[in-house]
Design a protein around this motif. Structure first.
Motif, PDB file in Angstrom:
ATOM      1  N   LYS A  46       0.835  -1.205   0.000  1.00  0.00           N
ATOM      2  CA  LYS A  46       0.000   0.000   0.000  1.00  0.00           C
ATOM      3  C   LYS A  46       0.871   1.257   0.000  1.00  0.00           C
ATOM      4  N   TYR A  47       2.001   1.194   0.720  1.00  0.00           N
ATOM      5  CA  TYR A  47       2.896   2.351   0.749  1.00  0.00           C
ATOM      6  C   TYR A  47       3.472   2.635  -0.632  1.00  0.00           C
ATOM      7  N   LEU A  48       3.916   1.594  -1.361  1.00  0.00           N
ATOM      8  CA  LEU A  48       4.465   1.775  -2.698  1.00  0.00           C
ATOM      9  C   LEU A  48       3.429   2.340  -3.641  1.00  0.00           C
ATOM     10  N   THR A  49       2.183   1.836  -3.551  1.00  0.00           N
ATOM     11  CA  THR A  49       1.109   2.356  -4.407  1.00  0.00           C
ATOM     12  C   THR A  49       0.865   3.830  -4.116  1.00  0.00           C
ATOM     13  N   SER A  50       0.844   4.203  -2.841  1.00  0.00           N
ATOM     14  CA  SER A  50       0.637   5.602  -2.467  1.00  0.00           C
ATOM     15  C   SER A  50       1.771   6.478  -2.979  1.00  0.00           C
ATOM     16  N   GLU A  51       3.006   5.970  -2.893  1.00  0.00           N
ATOM     17  CA  GLU A  51       4.151   6.731  -3.387  1.00  0.00           C
ATOM     18  C   GLU A  51       4.032   6.987  -4.891  1.00  0.00           C
ATOM     19  N   GLN A  52       3.606   5.950  -5.664  1.00  0.00           N
ATOM     20  CA  GLN A  52       3.459   6.117  -7.106  1.00  0.00           C
ATOM     21  C   GLN A  52       2.367   7.129  -7.442  1.00  0.00           C
ATOM     22  N   ASN A  53       1.234   7.031  -6.735  1.00  0.00           N
ATOM     23  CA  ASN A  53       0.142   7.975  -6.991  1.00  0.00           C
ATOM     24  C   ASN A  53       0.569   9.398  -6.667  1.00  0.00           C
ATOM     25  N   LEU A  54       1.317   9.552  -5.567  1.00  0.00           N
ATOM     26  CA  LEU A  54       1.785  10.875  -5.181  1.00  0.00           C
ATOM     27  C   LEU A  54       2.724  11.454  -6.230  1.00  0.00           C
ATOM     28  N   ALA A  55       3.615  10.607  -6.793  1.00  0.00           N
ATOM     29  CA  ALA A  55       4.555  11.084  -7.816  1.00  0.00           C
ATOM     30  C   ALA A  55       3.814  11.585  -9.047  1.00  0.00           C
ATOM     31  N   VAL A  56       2.767  10.864  -9.457  1.00  0.00           N
ATOM     32  CA  VAL A  56       1.982  11.277 -10.632  1.00  0.00           C
ATOM     33  C   VAL A  56       1.326  12.622 -10.383  1.00  0.00           C
ATOM     34  N   ARG A  57       0.666  12.756  -9.231  1.00  0.00           N
ATOM     35  CA  ARG A  57      -0.057  13.994  -8.939  1.00  0.00           C
ATOM     36  C   ARG A  57       0.885  15.176  -8.753  1.00  0.00           C
ATOM     37  N   THR A  58       2.075  14.912  -8.184  1.00  0.00           N
ATOM     38  CA  THR A  58       3.045  15.985  -8.015  1.00  0.00           C
ATOM     39  C   THR A  58       3.537  16.506  -9.364  1.00  0.00           C
ATOM     40  N   GLY A  59       3.716  15.590 -10.322  1.00  0.00           N
ATOM     41  CA  GLY A  59       4.189  15.998 -11.639  1.00  0.00           C
ATOM     42  C   GLY A  59       3.231  16.908 -12.371  1.00  0.00           C
ATOM     43  N   ARG A  60       1.931  16.804 -12.070  1.00  0.00           N
ATOM     44  CA  ARG A  60       0.936  17.586 -12.801  1.00  0.00           C
ATOM     45  C   ARG A  60       1.008  19.073 -12.496  1.00  0.00           C
ATOM     46  N   VAL A  61       1.506  19.448 -11.326  1.00  0.00           N
ATOM     47  CA  VAL A  61       1.474  20.852 -10.923  1.00  0.00           C
ATOM     48  C   VAL A  61       2.848  21.514 -10.987  1.00  0.00           C
ATOM     49  N   VAL A  62       3.854  20.821 -11.470  1.00  0.00           N
ATOM     50  CA  VAL A  62       5.211  21.376 -11.465  1.00  0.00           C
ATOM     51  C   VAL A  62       5.302  22.636 -12.317  1.00  0.00           C
ATOM     52  N   SER A  63       4.718  22.594 -13.531  1.00  0.00           N
ATOM     53  CA  SER A  63       4.822  23.725 -14.452  1.00  0.00           C
ATOM     54  C   SER A  63       4.241  24.994 -13.845  1.00  0.00           C
ATOM     55  N   LEU A  64       3.016  24.912 -13.297  1.00  0.00           N
ATOM     56  CA  LEU A  64       2.402  26.098 -12.706  1.00  0.00           C
ATOM     57  C   LEU A  64       3.167  26.566 -11.474  1.00  0.00           C
ATOM     58  N   GLU A  65       3.689  25.625 -10.709  1.00  0.00           N
ATOM     59  CA  GLU A  65       4.458  26.012  -9.529  1.00  0.00           C
ATOM     60  C   GLU A  65       5.739  26.756  -9.927  1.00  0.00           C
ATOM     61  N   GLU A  66       6.360  26.342 -11.045  1.00  0.00           N
ATOM     62  CA  GLU A  66       7.550  27.040 -11.524  1.00  0.00           C
ATOM     63  C   GLU A  66       7.202  28.466 -11.941  1.00  0.00           C
ATOM     64  N   GLN A  67       6.067  28.626 -12.647  1.00  0.00           N
ATOM     65  CA  GLN A  67       5.643  29.976 -13.035  1.00  0.00           C
ATOM     66  C   GLN A  67       5.362  30.829 -11.797  1.00  0.00           C
ATOM     67  N   LEU A  68       4.705  30.226 -10.804  1.00  0.00           N
ATOM     68  CA  LEU A  68       4.434  30.958  -9.572  1.00  0.00           C
ATOM     69  C   LEU A  68       5.731  31.403  -8.899  1.00  0.00           C
TER      70      LEU A  68
END
Length: 286
Positions: A46-68
């Motif tokens: 369950k921990y590995l699955t959560s880590e993978q899901n977190l990595a995917v969701r984190t990648g989605r907001v990187v571009s906007l966070e860089e602009q911010l």
């Protein structure tokens, strides 16, 4: 004499009794250990699955966070210039007013980026939920759906669909394709692109010239399966191959090559459907 014989007998009985008790305790401890070990393995999974899901969701907001971050840096520089101006008194009121306007404009743009990021996250959530609503909870666990900038990507490894080293659909691919077909059928007006991808290892088959051929043939096989087996309208389907030129991992390791050997099902709403989804996306309160 009888007394001397009784004492050793009692000692033997005591030793045997202790042995029985120790064995029972050992079995109890072994049972507890097995249960804890099983629970530990489940928690690790369950921990590995959560880590993978977190990595995917984190990648989605990187571009906007860089602009911010860039805009916040600009605002900080402008504020520093204003402070310097106020301290030295060498600048006139016109320049001070201009700096204030620039700072305010930068802050407004930062707020626009924050709102856009929140709106994008809400839209992605709505689109993912809508596209997977036709699947049961069990079926959804086997399908990896990601939403990037409003476009849905379903990525499948080559061993889930094809026979080894071939573009022919395998017998076990039916369970996976049936799930994909449910999603596609549920949104009958969305366009669907089937995109084949390979690693950089040259193909060595007489009827396949190179990895371009292999990736395109694999995509075409999926398209025909969706059309012929699952009655998806062929007018909605496009088959394409990108060969080895769209990797998502390094081809220097077997694990990286395995990730690159994939087929992506890309589901794209039309512009009016995007607008409808935007209206459905919940507003985020600051």
């Amino acid at each position: 004499m009888k007394f001397r014989l009784i004492i050793p007998a009692l000692l033997v009985i005591a030793v045997v009794g202790q042995s029985c008790v120790s064995t029972k305790k050992y079995k109890d401890l072994q049972t507890n250990y097995n249960q804890l070990d099983s629970s530990n393995r489940d928690l690790k999974a369950k921990y590995l699955t959560s880590e993978q899901n977190l990595a995917v969701r984190t990648g989605r907001v990187v571009s906007l966070e860089e602009q911010l971050a860039n805009e916040r840096s600009n605002a900080k520089q402008l504020q520093a210039a204003l402070d310097k101006c106020l301290t030295s008194g060498s600048q006139g009121n016109v320049n001070i007013s201009k700096l204030v306007d620039e700072i305010n404009s930068s802050n407004r743009y930062i707020q626009q980026l924050v709102n856009a990021k929140n709106k994008s996250d809400s839209l992605n959530l709505v689109l993912t939920n809508n596209l997977t609503r036709s699947l049961s909870q069990t079926e959804a666990q086997g399908v990896d759906v990601q939403v990037l900038k409003g476009v849905v990507y379903i990525s499948l490894a080559d061993n889930m669909l094809y026979k080894s080293g071939s573009y022919e659909i395998s017998d076990k691919a039916g369970a996976t394709l049936s799930k994909i077909a449910k999603i596609i059928t549920d949104y009958s007006t969305y366009d669907v692109l089937i995109e084949g991808n390979t690693d950089n290892v040259p193909i060595s088959q007489k009827n396949i010239r190179n990895n371009w051929d292999l990736s395109a043939l694999r995509a075409a096989s999926v398209v025909m399966a969706l059309q012929n087996t699952y009655q998806v309208d062929p007018k909605r389907l496009t088959a394409g191959g990108r060969g080895e030129y769209n990797p998502i991992a390094e081809n220097t390791t077997e694990a990286g090559k395995s990730k690159n050997r994939r087929t992506q099902i890309i589901i794209t709403p039309k512009l009016d459907q995007f607008m409808e989804l935007i209206n459905k996306a919940p507003e985020n309160k600051q």
